[in-house]
Design an enzyme around this catalytic site. Sequence first.
Site, short mmCIF file in Angstrom:
data_model
loop_
_atom_site.label_atom_id
_atom_site.label_comp_id
_atom_site.label_asym_id
_atom_site.label_seq_id
_atom_site.Cartn_x
_atom_site.Cartn_y
_atom_site.Cartn_z
N GLY A 58 0.76 -1.25 0.00
CA GLY A 58 0.00 0.00 0.00
C GLY A 58 0.78 1.29 0.00
O GLY A 58 0.31 2.29 -0.50
N GLU A 112 4.20 4.08 6.16
CA GLU A 112 2.96 3.32 6.01
C GLU A 112 1.98 4.09 5.14
O GLU A 112 2.03 5.32 5.09
CB GLU A 112 2.32 3.09 7.37
CG GLU A 112 2.58 1.75 7.99
CD GLU A 112 1.78 0.63 7.35
OE1 GLU A 112 1.30 0.75 6.20
OE2 GLU A 112 1.63 -0.40 8.01
N ASP A 113 1.07 3.37 4.51
CA ASP A 113 0.00 4.02 3.76
C ASP A 113 -1.09 4.52 4.70
O ASP A 113 -1.56 5.64 4.57
CB ASP A 113 -0.58 3.09 2.69
CG ASP A 113 -1.06 1.76 3.25
OD1 ASP A 113 -0.83 1.45 4.44
OD2 ASP A 113 -1.67 0.99 2.48
N ASP A 116 -4.60 2.41 11.09
CA ASP A 116 -5.94 2.40 11.71
C ASP A 116 -5.85 1.76 13.08
O ASP A 116 -5.62 2.45 14.06
CB ASP A 116 -7.00 1.80 10.80
CG ASP A 116 -6.62 0.47 10.18
OD1 ASP A 116 -5.76 -0.24 10.72
OD2 ASP A 116 -7.19 0.13 9.14
N LYS A 144 -6.14 7.07 11.09
CA LYS A 144 -7.53 6.98 11.55
C LYS A 144 -7.51 7.09 13.08
O LYS A 144 -7.44 6.08 13.77
CB LYS A 144 -8.16 5.65 11.13
CG LYS A 144 -8.39 5.51 9.64
CD LYS A 144 -9.09 4.19 9.34
CE LYS A 144 -9.47 4.07 7.89
NZ LYS A 144 -10.23 2.81 7.64
#
Length: 189
Positions: A58, A112-113, A116, A144
Site C-alpha cells: 500500500g 505506512e500508507d 488504523d 484513523k
Amino acid sequence: MHFLLYFCTMDRIRLHDRYFRLFIPNEKIEEAVRKTALGLNRDYAGSEPPVFLSVLNGSFMFTASLMRHIDFLCELSFVKMTSYCGTSSTGQVRQLIGVSDSLKGRRVIIVEDIVDTGRTITDMYALLQDMGVSDIRVCTLFLKPDAYKGSVRIDYHAMEIGNELIVGYGLDYDQLGRQFKDIYIIEQP
C-alpha cells in the site's frame, strides 16, 4: 477474470462488488505529502542518513511521492506485511518479506500508507526493537485516530480520516484500486 469487477468514471468506481466515490483529489494528497516531507526535512537535516522502511504494497505511491520531496541523505528499503482481508482487518499481522539488511544501531523511519488499529505498526516496531534499531519513527499518509488502539507514537501523518474504507493512491480493496491517483471512499449500500 470477470469484466464487471472494474468500472470507473471520473467520480465513481466499482471494484468487485462495491462502489466507491471520489473522496480526496490527488492535488490535496500531494500537498499533504509535501508538508509531511517538510517536517522530515527539518527534523533530519544534517543527521546521519536514516533508513526509510516502506511497508508494501500500500505505501509504494506515498513513498515515491515522499522521496521526491526529501532533501537529506537517506536509504530506502521495503518490507511486506499484511493484516487485511476484504474490507476489514484480520487482526493478525503476517510478515511476508523481511528486512534483508542489518539495521542494528540505525535510525529507521517506517513509511505506512494508513494507520488504523495500529496492529501492523506495533508488530513492526517490536520487530525493529528486537533488531537493535537505535531510533524508530513512524510516517503515514493516513491516520484513523478514532480506530487507532496502538501505543506507538505516530510521528508524522499527512492526513487524518474517519473509519471508512478508502482505495486509491496505493490502497486497495481485495487487491484492486491501487493505481488510482485520487482517493475514493466506499459507498454505503
